[in-house]
Design an enzyme around this catalytic site. Structure first.
Site, PDB file in Angstrom:
ATOM      1  N   SER A   1       4.314   2.004   0.936  1.00 36.07           N
ATOM      2  CA  SER A   1       5.670   2.216   0.325  1.00 36.07           C
ATOM      3  C   SER A   1       5.653   2.026  -1.325  1.00 36.07           C
ATOM      4  O   SER A   1       6.540   2.664  -1.744  1.00 36.07           O
ATOM      5  CB  SER A   1       6.749   1.507   1.098  1.00 36.07           C
ATOM      6  OG  SER A   1       6.504   0.056   0.903  1.00 36.07           O
TER       7      SER A   1
ATOM      8  N   CYS B   1       0.735  -1.224  -0.034  1.00 37.80           N
ATOM      9  CA  CYS B   1      -0.095   0.116  -0.008  1.00 37.80           C
ATOM     10  C   CYS B   1       0.692   1.243   0.123  1.00 37.80           C
ATOM     11  O   CYS B   1       0.829   2.138  -1.064  1.00 37.80           O
ATOM     12  CB  CYS B   1      -0.979  -0.044   1.160  1.00 37.80           C
ATOM     13  SG  CYS B   1      -2.164  -1.258   1.200  1.00 37.80           S
TER      14      CYS B   1
ATOM     15  N   ASP C   1      -1.969   3.521   7.792  1.00 43.10           N
ATOM     16  CA  ASP C   1      -2.006   2.358   7.362  1.00 43.10           C
ATOM     17  C   ASP C   1      -3.491   2.352   6.557  1.00 43.10           C
ATOM     18  O   ASP C   1      -4.392   2.377   7.260  1.00 43.10           O
ATOM     19  CB  ASP C   1      -1.720   1.158   8.184  1.00 43.10           C
ATOM     20  CG  ASP C   1      -1.839  -0.145   7.498  1.00 43.10           C
ATOM     21  OD1 ASP C   1      -2.312  -0.245   6.307  1.00 43.10           O
ATOM     22  OD2 ASP C   1      -1.624  -1.117   8.132  1.00 43.10           O
TER      23      ASP C   1
HETATM   24  P1  4NP Z   1       1.135  -1.166   3.886  1.00 41.59           P
HETATM   25  O1  4NP Z   1      -0.219  -1.626   4.316  1.00 41.59           O
HETATM   26  O2  4NP Z   1       2.019  -1.506   5.099  1.00 41.59           O
HETATM   27  O3  4NP Z   1       1.131   0.189   3.453  1.00 41.59           O
HETATM   28  O4  4NP Z   1       1.698  -2.151   2.461  1.00 41.59           O
HETATM   29  C1  4NP Z   1      -0.494  -2.954   4.828  1.00 41.59           C
HETATM   30  C2  4NP Z   1      -0.724  -4.117   3.997  1.00 41.59           C
HETATM   31  C3  4NP Z   1      -0.906  -5.317   4.466  1.00 41.59           C
HETATM   32  C4  4NP Z   1      -1.098  -5.522   5.972  1.00 41.59           C
HETATM   33  C5  4NP Z   1      -0.932  -4.423   6.735  1.00 41.59           C
HETATM   34  C6  4NP Z   1      -0.595  -3.265   6.257  1.00 41.59           C
HETATM   35  N1  4NP Z   1      -1.460  -6.812   6.414  1.00 41.59           N
HETATM   36  O5  4NP Z   1      -1.635  -6.839   7.693  1.00 41.59           O
HETATM   37  O6  4NP Z   1      -1.400  -7.545   5.613  1.00 41.59           O
END
Ligand code: 4NP
Length: 153
Positions: free
Chosen positions: A9, A7, A120
């Protein structure tokens, strides 16, 4: 650097690469993204992130999830974390490496946003992805200005 590398990065990688290309620095500046967890290795970015970026002319489709390494921390001049959790994960990975000061929060380069963390967006709706883009676009401008100053570009 974020948690899943699907998401925030990859969005930052796409936004920053576009900016660098627009400033004719595409050959001198290497930008890459990674996650501090291994949940989504080899996966493309979340479709919501891809759609939001595409609306701003940024193609994230060829990015694949990977996990951050100690070599990343050693080799890159800037290791930019999306939030404190990832910042601490990265510090932990760095161990005794002398270049721990390379590890910073991305939003320290933002002028418009007072927040320290890019939230997030994974468990939220499309609006969250727009906000992530707004924050990352602004921080990328400040980051590029810092790189230009630091390396006299
Ligand atoms: P990111 O978002 O850290 O911005 O890529 C997430 C993607 C997946 C998860 C958590 C945050 N997950 O828990 O699977």
């Amino acid at each position: 650097m974020c948690l899943g590398n699907i998401c925030r990065s990859p969005t930052a990688e796409g936004v920053f690469r576009k900016l660098v290309t627009e400033h004719d620095l595409g050959h001198g500046v290497i930008a890459d993204s990674a996650g501090t967890h291994a949940y989504h290795i080899d996966e493309p970015p979340d479709m919501r992130a891809q759609h939001a970026a595409a609306k701003r002319g940024i193609d994230l489709s060829s990015i694949r999830g990977r996990k951050a390494t100690t070599e990343d921390i050693r080799d890159f001049d800037y290791i930019l974390a999306m939030d404190w959790e990832n910042y601490h994960n990265l510090l932990h990975m760095a161990g005794d490496l002398s270049d721990r000061e390379n590890i910073r929060l991305l939003l320290q380069y933002s002028e418009k946003f007072d927040e320290e963390e890019v939230p997030d967006p994974y468990y939220g709706g499309a609006k969250g992805f727009e906000r992530v883009l707004d924050m990352i676009e602004d921080a990328s401008l400040g980051l590029l200005a810092d790189i230009k100053r630091r390396y006299s570009l």
